[in-house]
Design an enzyme around this catalytic site. Structure first.
Site, short mmCIF file in Angstrom:
data_model
loop_
_atom_site.label_atom_id
_atom_site.label_comp_id
_atom_site.label_asym_id
_atom_site.label_seq_id
_atom_site.Cartn_x
_atom_site.Cartn_y
_atom_site.Cartn_z
N GLU A 67 59.37 12.07 4.73
CA GLU A 67 57.90 12.47 4.77
C GLU A 67 57.46 13.05 5.86
O GLU A 67 56.55 14.00 5.91
CB GLU A 67 57.22 10.95 4.78
CG GLU A 67 57.19 10.24 3.45
CD GLU A 67 56.66 10.89 2.30
OE1 GLU A 67 55.72 11.67 2.21
OE2 GLU A 67 57.37 10.48 1.02
N ASP A 85 46.73 19.82 -1.02
CA ASP A 85 47.29 19.28 -2.46
C ASP A 85 46.14 18.73 -3.21
O ASP A 85 46.23 18.37 -4.36
CB ASP A 85 48.21 18.27 -1.99
CG ASP A 85 47.78 16.98 -1.63
OD1 ASP A 85 46.66 16.94 -1.11
OD2 ASP A 85 48.41 15.95 -1.30
N THR A 90 45.54 13.59 4.48
CA THR A 90 46.65 12.83 4.26
C THR A 90 46.78 12.10 5.43
O THR A 90 47.09 13.05 6.60
CB THR A 90 47.77 13.50 3.52
OG1 THR A 90 47.41 13.65 2.48
CG2 THR A 90 49.07 12.49 3.57
#
Length: 283
Positions: A67, A85, A90
């Protein structure tokens, strides 16, 4: 960091899916056509589970390698970015997203632990943008506040709590019920981190259901390696359906490496690659 190396938000994840008490039931029901494994099946997993502190540290480092291109997962409390996205921001150690509900849940939990914290005033905005990629009411001030909050051990605890409640604990519980040892428990955890809880075809539950159509779990009398290969195969199908997940090296050159070595207890030393970058944990 490259966007492709970051977690994209879990497509099937919604605020409903993360309500306390709902997720374990969702996971238990995910294997279409199979009865839920009896609770006693968990007892048969005698080896050290992923919830052992040393194993959990390994799990966090493995996920972080994929990640965040780093084994230093604790450096990610402050991470926040819109990776384009469609799920807004995020952030944090597990990729809490402003557009998918779990960031809202996190900030609510943080505020329960510490009323008046620097993120509390953004709760109304987080509620409004949930389900969208909007930054309305957030923006650079929110990003700055997140990074400030990340220095607070209470916020770090809140991130750990939500990681465990929504992702880690349900994944390990289901894996133990399926008769899987530490490696299989990690395979489940990594999948739920990327794909989210739920029973849709592109969620963790859907991947598990697809695998169970191809092979029996150990709790059902199946071979552990055969079942895990079926699970990883099913996961790759879903990963390739979304551009941000199309690189399947976290399966091919990480999890499958451990599986081919029959390292079911996920014992170090561990050597693997993600996106072509080499990593190792010596113990």
């Amino acid at each position: 960091m490259h966007p492709s190396k970051h977690r994209t938000a879990r497509t099937a994840r919604t605020a409903l899916a993360v309500l306390v008490g709902v997720l374990p039931l969702t996971l238990a029901a995910a294997g279409t056509g199979h009865a839920a494994a009896p609770a006693a099946a968990a007892v048969s997993v005698a080896s050290v589970g992923l919830d052992d502190p040393a194993k959990k540290e390994i799990a966090m480092e493995l996920v972080s390698s994929a990640e965040n291109s780093s084994l230093d997962w604790k450096a990610q409390y402050k991470y926040i970015e819109d990776i384009g996205d469609g799920r807004g921001y995020t952030a944090g150690i597990i990729g809490f997203c402003s557009g998918t509900g779990d960031m809202l849940e996190l900030v609510q939990h943080y505020t329960d632990l510490k009323p008046g914290n620097v993120l509390a005033k953004y709760l109304p905005a987080l509620e409004k943008v949930n389900g969208t990629d909007s930054h309305s009411g957030l923006g650079s001030a929110f990003v700055s506040a997140w990074k400030t909050a990340a220095k607070d051990t209470v916020f770090q605890r809140a991130q750990n709590d939500e990681r465990d409640r929504v992702y880690f604990n349900p994944a390990v519980k289901q894996a133990k019920a399926d008769g899987l040892r530490a490696l299989g428990q990690f395979v489940y955890y990594d999948a739920i981190v990327m794909h989210g809880p739920g029973s849709s075809s592109d969620s963790f539950g859907g991947i598990r259901a697809a695998a169970m159509k191809k092979a029996k779990t150990p709790a059902q009398g199946g071979d552990e390696a055969t079942y895990l290969n079926a699970f990883l195969d099913a996961r790759k199908v879903i990963m390739k359906q979304e551009e941000a997940h199309a690189d399947t090296s976290r399966v091919d050159t990480e999890q499958r490496v451990f599986l081919n070595a029959k390292n079911f207890d996920l014992n170090p030393p561990l050597k693997w690659k993600v996106y072509g970058d080499p990593y190792q944990i010596n113990g």
